[in-house]
Design a protein around this motif. Structure first.
Motif, mmCIF file in Angstrom:
data_model
loop_
_atom_site.group_PDB
_atom_site.id
_atom_site.type_symbol
_atom_site.label_atom_id
_atom_site.label_comp_id
_atom_site.label_asym_id
_atom_site.label_seq_id
_atom_site.Cartn_x
_atom_site.Cartn_y
_atom_site.Cartn_z
ATOM 1 N N SER A 101 47.550 36.272 49.991
ATOM 2 C CA SER A 101 47.772 37.511 49.225
ATOM 3 C C SER A 101 47.251 37.595 47.682
ATOM 4 C CB SER A 101 49.242 38.018 49.229
ATOM 5 O OG SER A 101 49.973 36.933 48.270
ATOM 6 N N ASP A 102 46.633 36.365 47.373
ATOM 7 C CA ASP A 102 46.190 35.920 45.888
ATOM 8 C C ASP A 102 45.228 37.221 45.468
ATOM 9 O OD1 ASP A 102 44.713 34.832 43.759
ATOM 10 O OD2 ASP A 102 46.041 33.190 44.208
ATOM 11 N N THR A 103 45.552 37.720 44.357
ATOM 12 C CA THR A 103 44.758 38.747 43.573
ATOM 13 C C THR A 103 43.215 38.281 43.307
ATOM 14 O OG1 THR A 103 45.463 38.105 41.574
ATOM 15 C CG2 THR A 103 46.611 39.922 42.682
ATOM 16 N N THR A 104 43.020 37.106 43.584
ATOM 17 C CA THR A 104 41.675 36.447 43.144
ATOM 18 C C THR A 104 40.651 36.342 44.331
ATOM 19 O OG1 THR A 104 41.966 34.293 43.819
ATOM 20 C CG2 THR A 104 42.281 34.809 41.677
ATOM 21 N N HIS A 105 41.001 37.070 45.583
ATOM 22 C CA HIS A 105 40.373 37.047 46.748
ATOM 23 C C HIS A 105 39.387 37.897 46.859
ATOM 24 C CE1 HIS A 105 43.311 34.513 49.401
ATOM 25 N NE2 HIS A 105 43.077 33.808 48.416
ATOM 26 N N LEU A 106 38.137 37.895 47.522
ATOM 27 C CA LEU A 106 37.211 39.098 47.522
ATOM 28 C C LEU A 106 36.802 38.842 49.001
ATOM 29 C CD1 LEU A 106 35.118 40.957 46.591
ATOM 30 C CD2 LEU A 106 33.645 39.046 45.798
ATOM 31 N N SER A 107 36.996 39.903 49.817
ATOM 32 C CA SER A 107 36.493 39.869 51.154
ATOM 33 C C SER A 107 35.157 40.802 51.500
ATOM 34 C CB SER A 107 37.662 40.412 52.102
ATOM 35 O OG SER A 107 38.052 41.923 51.719
ATOM 36 N N GLY A 168 16.909 50.957 54.768
ATOM 37 C CA GLY A 168 18.263 51.426 53.899
ATOM 38 C C GLY A 168 19.188 50.438 53.692
ATOM 39 N N MET A 169 19.989 50.716 52.629
ATOM 40 C CA MET A 169 21.219 49.861 52.330
ATOM 41 C C MET A 169 21.992 50.673 51.830
ATOM 42 S SD MET A 169 20.636 46.405 49.698
ATOM 43 C CE MET A 169 19.567 45.788 50.857
ATOM 44 N N HIS A 170 23.458 50.379 52.119
ATOM 45 C CA HIS A 170 24.624 50.866 51.629
ATOM 46 C C HIS A 170 25.794 49.836 51.265
ATOM 47 C CE1 HIS A 170 22.790 54.442 53.733
ATOM 48 N NE2 HIS A 170 23.612 55.031 52.874
ATOM 49 N N LEU A 171 25.974 50.119 49.852
ATOM 50 C CA LEU A 171 27.162 49.147 49.393
ATOM 51 C C LEU A 171 28.325 50.109 49.216
ATOM 52 C CD1 LEU A 171 28.031 46.442 48.203
ATOM 53 C CD2 LEU A 171 27.184 47.023 45.885
ATOM 54 N N TYR A 172 29.527 49.483 49.768
ATOM 55 C CA TYR A 172 30.664 50.360 49.449
ATOM 56 C C TYR A 172 31.667 49.521 49.076
ATOM 57 C CZ TYR A 172 28.585 54.008 52.352
ATOM 58 O OH TYR A 172 27.626 55.075 52.605
ATOM 59 N N SER A 173 32.473 49.853 48.062
ATOM 60 C CA SER A 173 33.420 48.791 47.310
ATOM 61 C C SER A 173 34.848 49.462 47.078
ATOM 62 C CB SER A 173 32.866 48.133 46.049
ATOM 63 O OG SER A 173 33.582 47.177 45.358
ATOM 64 N N LYS A 174 35.634 48.725 47.182
ATOM 65 C CA LYS A 174 37.265 49.145 46.494
ATOM 66 C C LYS A 174 37.443 48.510 45.151
ATOM 67 C CE LYS A 174 39.395 49.128 51.072
ATOM 68 N NZ LYS A 174 40.412 48.354 52.238
ATOM 69 N N LEU A 175 36.375 47.740 44.723
ATOM 70 C CA LEU A 175 36.659 47.064 43.275
ATOM 71 C C LEU A 175 35.539 47.863 42.461
ATOM 72 C CD1 LEU A 175 36.389 43.628 44.354
ATOM 73 C CD2 LEU A 175 38.611 44.811 44.248
ATOM 74 N N MET A 197 30.666 43.503 39.723
ATOM 75 C CA MET A 197 32.013 44.151 40.388
ATOM 76 C C MET A 197 33.364 43.443 39.995
ATOM 77 S SD MET A 197 32.238 43.140 44.544
ATOM 78 C CE MET A 197 30.741 44.046 44.870
ATOM 79 N N GLN A 198 34.220 44.037 39.543
ATOM 80 C CA GLN A 198 35.329 43.478 38.965
ATOM 81 C C GLN A 198 36.400 43.105 39.974
ATOM 82 O OE1 GLN A 198 37.691 46.278 36.346
ATOM 83 N NE2 GLN A 198 38.140 44.435 34.958
ATOM 84 N N LEU A 199 36.825 41.981 40.087
ATOM 85 C CA LEU A 199 37.907 41.279 40.887
ATOM 86 C C LEU A 199 39.266 42.054 40.406
ATOM 87 C CD1 LEU A 199 36.650 37.621 41.460
ATOM 88 C CD2 LEU A 199 36.030 39.949 42.803
ATOM 89 N N ARG A 200 40.004 41.780 41.293
ATOM 90 C CA ARG A 200 41.712 42.457 41.040
ATOM 91 C C ARG A 200 42.287 41.473 39.756
ATOM 92 N NH1 ARG A 200 40.918 42.861 46.440
ATOM 93 N NH2 ARG A 200 41.162 45.052 47.292
ATOM 94 N N SER A 201 41.596 40.133 39.663
ATOM 95 C CA SER A 201 42.106 39.640 38.523
ATOM 96 C C SER A 201 41.611 39.967 37.330
ATOM 97 C CB SER A 201 41.706 38.093 38.570
ATOM 98 O OG SER A 201 40.277 37.841 38.870
ATOM 99 N N GLY A 202 40.704 41.014 37.206
ATOM 100 C CA GLY A 202 39.922 41.433 36.188
ATOM 101 C C GLY A 202 38.893 40.816 35.914
ATOM 102 N N ALA A 203 38.407 39.618 36.337
ATOM 103 C CA ALA A 203 37.141 38.923 36.146
ATOM 104 C C ALA A 203 35.933 39.790 36.815
ATOM 105 C CB ALA A 203 37.048 37.776 36.718
ATOM 106 N N TRP A 204 34.805 39.616 36.116
ATOM 107 C CA TRP A 204 33.645 40.539 36.632
ATOM 108 C C TRP A 204 32.748 39.473 37.265
ATOM 109 C CZ3 TRP A 204 32.645 45.547 36.827
ATOM 110 C CH2 TRP A 204 33.472 46.474 35.955
ATOM 111 N N ILE A 205 32.026 39.677 38.413
ATOM 112 C CA ILE A 205 30.901 38.980 39.031
ATOM 113 C C ILE A 205 29.716 39.679 39.299
ATOM 114 C CG2 ILE A 205 32.846 37.707 40.352
ATOM 115 C CD1 ILE A 205 31.932 39.060 42.776
ATOM 116 N N GLU A 206 28.721 38.986 39.418
ATOM 117 C CA GLU A 206 27.347 39.742 39.969
ATOM 118 C C GLU A 206 27.294 39.774 41.258
ATOM 119 O OE1 GLU A 206 22.332 39.006 39.324
ATOM 120 O OE2 GLU A 206 23.785 38.318 37.728
#
Length: 370
Positions: A101-107, A168-175, A197-206
């Motif tokens: 359940s860690d907030t750092t996870h990205l699925s 075609g390409m579609h990117l959908y994100s909850k973040l 993209m901003q992870l739930r921990s607050g960190a941004w990733i490319e």
């Protein structure tokens, strides 16, 4: 009958040997590069033909000894190629020890949907089941964009590029996403996505989404633009100041020279290494499957889980990965190291792709090749 059986053994041996030798040539033509794909199949074919030849056709003469030695060489060579993608190999991406359940996870769920496929409900069901943070759909047109509305309403952040050309390409994100950019790197019909993209921990990733054309007669006669696009993305993310995830259908296998060069250039890790092939194409022909859909990441991440999911009536299986953002432990993981030829190979690959695009009248949207 016996003579026919002997002919069959020799034919199988010839296919295994020729299929191994052809991709050793430094040619980008499709009929050469296509043999990068079936390494696993050629390995088993060589093993089978070696056993059959030894027990039913081997004679202690120079010709027999030469063929026996050649088949053994093929088995060893193909073993070396596929070994990293077996459970016998050390993993490249370490398994996380953090809580599920860690907030750092990205699925992330990546799915080449097959544009002509109208069974939208299969992917909808899968998304509802796995609830990924990110859904990357490839080969998606306006019909797919409409067909997925039932499930994508849960994804407020998106980059939608519906195209009728199977790219075609579609990117959908909850973040949350920022600086969303669609680039046409070497072809004005082939998009790629770049965003942060901003992870739930607050960190941004490319995050990068890619889908270059494959080297097949119906698409491209050679692999120059595909290879160049892959390496261009690799060079760009290598300079990123952020943790990186690159996902998509590379139309290239994990063990090819181009994908290996991509890893050396980008310094990204492949969570598949040491865990299995996770072959995503072709979903309908078990004998002809290889890993075309990839998720690479920087050493800021460890692996929670990786799965090849069930079919959705596409010619590709979807792939699902959950990563754990652990930058404090990034030095525990080491990406394939570039050697003295890496830079030169990368520059040459990009230059050939740019020149090919210009020859076709394209206006490459790319970086300098210096």
């Amino acid at each position: 009958m016996k003579q026919a059986f002997i002919i069959l053994i020799r034919a199988l041996a010839a296919i295994a040997v020729i299929g191994t030798v052809i991709p050793l040539f430094s040619s980008e033509e499709w009929y050469v590069r296509v043999f990068d794909f079936p390494r696993l199949q050629l390995f088993f074919l060589a093993v089978i033909s070696l056993v059959l030849f030894y027990f039913f056709d081997y004679q202690h003469r120079k010709r027999g000894k030469l063929l026996l030695f050649t088949l053994v060489t093929v088995v060893v060579y193909q073993s070396i190629n596929i070994y990293p993608y077996t459970i016998l190999s050390p993993v490249q991406t370490e398994q996380t020890e953090r809580d599920l359940s860690d907030t750092t996870h990205l699925s992330i769920l990546v799915s080449n949907v097959l544009m002509t496929n109208t069974a939208y409900s299969h992917l909808i069901e899968m998304v509802n089941s796995y609830e990924p943070d990110v859904l990357l759909a490839l080969e998606s047109d306006s019909a797919w964009q409409e067909g997925l509305k039932e499930v994508t309403k849960a994804y407020p952040y998106r980059v939608e590029v519906p195209l009728p050309n199977t790219y075609g390409m579609h990117l959908y994100s909850k973040l949350p996403l920022r600086q969303k950019k669609v680039s046409y790197i070497l072809d004005d019909e082939i998009p790629s996505i770049k965003t942060y993209m901003q992870l739930r921990s607050g960190a941004w990733i490319e995050f990068r989404g890619v889908h270059p054309k494959p080297p097949v007669p119906t698409e491209e006669e050679h692999s120059r633009k595909r290879d160049a696009e892959i390496i261009i993305v690799g060079r760009e993310v290598a300079d990123s100041k952020y943790p990186v995830v690159v996902a998509g259908d590379f139309n290239d296998v994990a063990w090819s020279p181009t994908t290996r060069l991509f890893q050396e250039v980008s310094q990204l890790l492949d969570p598949r290494v040491g865990r299995g092939f996770f072959s995503t194409y072709h979903a309908h022909y078990p004998m002809f499957r290889w890993p075309l859909d990839h998720i690479f990441h920087s050493n800021h991440f460890k692996l929670v889980e990786m799965k090849r999911l069930k079919g959705i009536n596409s010619d590709h299986f979807p792939i699902f990965v959950t990563l754990s953002y652990e930058p404090d432990e990034k030095y525990e993981q080491v990406a394939p190291a570039p050697d003295e030829d890496t830079h030169e190979e990368a520059v040459e690959t990009i230059q050939e792709g740019v020149e090919e695009a210009q020859k076709e009248g394209k206006q490459p949207d790319t970086l300098t090749t210096k």
